[in-house]
Design a protein around this motif. Structure first.
Motif, PDB file in Angstrom:
ATOM      1  N   VAL A 345       0.665  -1.450   0.018  1.00  0.00           N
ATOM      2  CA  VAL A 345      -0.018  -0.004  -0.053  1.00  0.00           C
ATOM      3  C   VAL A 345       1.061   1.152  -0.046  1.00  0.00           C
ATOM      4  O   VAL A 345       0.669   2.271  -0.750  1.00  0.00           O
ATOM      5  N   HIS A 349       1.174   4.337  -2.896  1.00  0.00           N
ATOM      6  CA  HIS A 349       0.884   5.687  -2.728  1.00  0.00           C
ATOM      7  C   HIS A 349       2.169   6.552  -3.396  1.00  0.00           C
ATOM      8  O   HIS A 349       2.088   7.417  -3.941  1.00  0.00           O
ATOM      9  N   ARG A 354      -1.986   5.026  -5.613  1.00  0.00           N
ATOM     10  CA  ARG A 354      -2.867   5.637  -4.595  1.00  0.00           C
ATOM     11  C   ARG A 354      -2.459   7.193  -4.571  1.00  0.00           C
ATOM     12  O   ARG A 354      -1.313   7.677  -4.831  1.00  0.00           O
ATOM     13  N   LYS A 439      -1.106   6.998   6.507  1.00  0.00           N
ATOM     14  CA  LYS A 439      -2.483   6.647   5.564  1.00  0.00           C
ATOM     15  C   LYS A 439      -2.219   5.179   5.201  1.00  0.00           C
ATOM     16  O   LYS A 439      -3.284   4.445   4.960  1.00  0.00           O
ATOM     17  N   SER A 440      -1.110   4.612   4.794  1.00  0.00           N
ATOM     18  CA  SER A 440      -1.159   3.383   4.369  1.00  0.00           C
ATOM     19  C   SER A 440      -1.258   2.371   5.477  1.00  0.00           C
ATOM     20  O   SER A 440      -2.067   1.276   5.190  1.00  0.00           O
ATOM     21  N   GLU A 443      -5.078   2.327   5.836  1.00  0.00           N
ATOM     22  CA  GLU A 443      -5.849   1.673   4.435  1.00  0.00           C
ATOM     23  C   GLU A 443      -5.289   0.238   4.192  1.00  0.00           C
ATOM     24  O   GLU A 443      -5.874  -0.381   3.412  1.00  0.00           O
ATOM     25  N   THR A 444      -4.541  -0.287   5.032  1.00  0.00           N
ATOM     26  CA  THR A 444      -4.224  -1.819   5.091  1.00  0.00           C
ATOM     27  C   THR A 444      -5.343  -2.531   5.505  1.00  0.00           C
ATOM     28  O   THR A 444      -5.288  -2.674   6.986  1.00  0.00           O
ATOM     29  N   GLU A 445      -6.141  -3.016   4.800  1.00  0.00           N
ATOM     30  CA  GLU A 445      -7.538  -3.985   5.565  1.00  0.00           C
ATOM     31  C   GLU A 445      -6.926  -4.878   6.668  1.00  0.00           C
ATOM     32  O   GLU A 445      -7.322  -5.062   7.356  1.00  0.00           O
TER      33      GLU A 445
END
Length: 613
Positions: A345, A349, A354, A439-440, A443-445
């Motif tokens: 992720v 970016h 992203r 942010k990563s 955003e990492t589910e």
């Protein structure tokens, strides 16, 4: 094929499981809506409670004037082969009630717990299950009685509130409506029939029940209604004779009341020809038969809905992650996989998959050039400062041809200004990288279930970014220092080869000493230095971004978590378990999803087994 009792009993069982897991009526949950149930609707004092008690064969509902039912009562009847009758409430699962007077008190107490000892209502249902050999398998929902006016202690909106609550149940397509109307009331003014007509205009889901037949005026009867001539429904009307108030006061047994009801219809000159299709016992069997028919019709759609929900629940479990393994090696592998997921992720970016990485380009394309333009070279290369620097550089002996030391000092002083924008570029990119790390992680589910590991990765990543920043600071500082350590000679040779314009003045001709302080010469020195500094600025405008990208961005992509991997590999199993300490809310969510998944799979298998065997 399955028997009626087994099929409806299975539906009751599934509905019971739904209520335990929160997939219950009144909340819009899909499985509950897919399974038929009977909602009892009527005006206040229409005899709803008496009808329910007749069906159950027990005196268990609160009584009184005004609004007695102030919360929906989801009543599930479970037919047993033998044994004592008992009741259970969902809110008190470990308590078994064998005294039905205690059931009545518990309903009142549980109602007051939500509404207080007022006349207000609540749409939060009470769930009650009754197990008895004297009932049929059935789910009934007793709803507050419809009213036309608010009384003292009630809000002005009580009439509309009750109707909206009742409507929310009866408008569902799998709801069977039991519309209760007193026989001594004009059917055209029946609140229950009026509402049923609105939500079920075809009458396919509506069963009409006439109560208080024994209280009609002498010389009148309800045969036109019961025979479907006054108001036709798709299903037959059923007449009920409830216990009289005197019977209630004497605590007449419900079994005795049922016998008296049968005798009333069998001996009635008005209703004798309808006796076989009258009474609470017939009503219960009629509803059960209809439920069985509806369930059979809906089996394909129910199973289809269950399969769809199972797929959705499995996908949700995959999204939030399966339970953590207990083995240390498996835990280490899981941590490394989670780190790699974060790293993917983060790189997306930076590389443009992203948003966010473009802000680094903005530092080089906008912030750095703007900062370079704002450097105070005009002040540093003013005539006054040039004269001061050149004079001080000459010392006691003025320069003969060109003030070389003055040039060098002016250039060194100017180049020093570049350190500020260079370091600011480093810090700006560092800030962007830190924000992208944050942010990563968010955003990492796969990481969302492990707050401790999130913190560990954030700490390790930020520590690495600090190391990269320090190396980048050193590198851009060297770039600036290199510009001071060796000047481009060709640039000044070209300046020396260019003819110097002489000032057009009538004063003394410029000699060594006069030239030393001549404004034109000073301006020329400042101009030459400014031209050289502009060349240096163009060079640094290109080399600073290269250094920053090489030391920070490139290293962040290559080795952001390298040190972290080495540390993790040396950790004991207990420390690995601590790093995989899940968010308790997520653990609870997974448990609930797993329970629902188990419920839906069991429901599918049992419906298949019972419906088609």
């Amino acid at each position: 094929m399955a028997t009626m009792e087994s099929l409806i009993g299975l539906v009751n069982k599934i509905q019971r499981a739904c209520t335990v897991l929160g997939d219950h009526g009144g909340q819009g949950m899909s499985l509950w809506e897919a399974l038929p149930s009977v909602s009892v609707v009527g005006g206040q004092s229409s005899g709803k409670s008496s009808v329910l008690e007749s069906i159950v064969g027990r005196d268990f509902l609160p009584r009184g004037s005004g609004i007695v039912t102030r919360r929906p009562l989801v009543l599930q009847l479970h037919k047993t082969q033998s044994g004592a009758e008992y009741a259970e409430f969902l809110h008190a699962p470990k308590r078994r009630f064998t005294d039905f007077a205690a059931v009545r008190k518990e309903i009142s107490d549980e109602t007051d717990r939500i509404t207080g000892k007022t006349k207000q209502i609540s749409n939060i249902p009470i769930h009650l299950s009754i197990y008895s050999p004297n009932v049929v398998n059935l789910t009934l929902i007793d709803l507050p009685g419809l009213t036309k006016v608010a009384v003292e202690g009630q809000s002005d909106s009580i009439v509309e509130d009750i109707e909206n609550m009742v409507r929310s149940y009866v408008e569902k397509p799998n709801c069977i409506i039991l519309a209760i109307t007193p026989a001594n009331q004009d059917i055209a003014t029946s609140d229950a029939i009026k509402l049923a007509r609105e939500v079920d205009p075809s009458g396919e889901r509506t069963f009409g029940v006439l109560t208080k037949l024994d209280l009609m005026d002498k010389g009148t009867n309800a045969t036109e209604v019961l025979e479907g001539r006054a108001y036709r429904l798709q299903h037959p009307w059923v007449g009920i004779v409830n216990r009289s108030q005197a019977d209630i006061n004497k605590n007449v047994d419900m079994i005795v009341a049922r016998r008296k009801e049968r005798e009333y219809f069998e001996t009635s000159p008005d209703y004798g020809h309808l006796a076989s299709k009258m009474g609470s016992e017939y009503l219960a069997k009629l509803l059960s038969q209809h439920l069985e028919l509806v369930i059979r019709q809906r089996i394909p759609s129910i199973i289809s809905m269950i399969n769809k929900t199972i797929d959705e629940l499995n996908a949700e479990l995959d999204r939030i992650g399966r339970p953590v393994a207990a083995d240390g090696g498996a835990q280490l592998y899981m941590i490394l996989e989670l780190c790699r997921a974060f790293d993917r992720v983060f790189k997306e970016h930076l590389d443009g998959g992203r948003p966010g990485g473009d802000r680094i380009y903005g530092v080089f394309d906008h912030q750095l050039p703007a900062a370079l333009k704002k450097l105070p070279f005009d002040r540093h290369l003013s005539l006054k400062n040039v004269q001061k620097v050149v004079t001080e550089a000459d010392g006691y002996q003025p320069h003969l041809i060109a003030p070389e030391q003055g040039y060098r000092r002016l250039i060194d002083g100017s180049i020093t200004y570049f350190k500020g924008p260079a370091e600011a570029s480093v810090d700006a990119v560092h800030f962007v990288l830190k924000e992208l790390v944050r942010k990563s992680i968010a955003e990492t589910e796969e990481l969302k279930r492990f707050p401790s590991l999130q913190n560990d990765i954030a700490t390790a990543a930020n520590e690495a970014l600090e190391r990269f920043r320090e190396e980048s600071r050193k590198t851009v500082a060297r770039l600036v220092e290199m510009e001071s350590s060796y000047l481009t000679v060709d640039f000044f040779r070209k300046l020396h080869a260019a003819p110097e314009k002489k000032p057009e003045k009538n004063g003394n001709p410029p000699g060594p000493n006069n030239d030393h302080f001549h404004d034109t010469s000073l301006a020329r020195i400042g101009s030459n230095v400014s031209a050289y500094i502009a060349m240096v600025s163009d060079t640094l405008k290109n080399t600073i971004p290269k250094a920053v990208v090489y030391c920070q961005v490139r290293e962040a992509k290559r080795s952001l978590l390298t040190h972290f991997y080495a540390q993790v590999g040396r950790k004991e199993k207990e420390r690995l378990s601590a790093m995989l300490d899940e968010d308790p809310q997520l653990m609870e969510k997974r448990t609930q999803i797993a329970k629902r998944l188990e419920l839906y799979k069991a429901a599918r298998d049992e419906i298949d087994a019972v419906a088609w065997k």
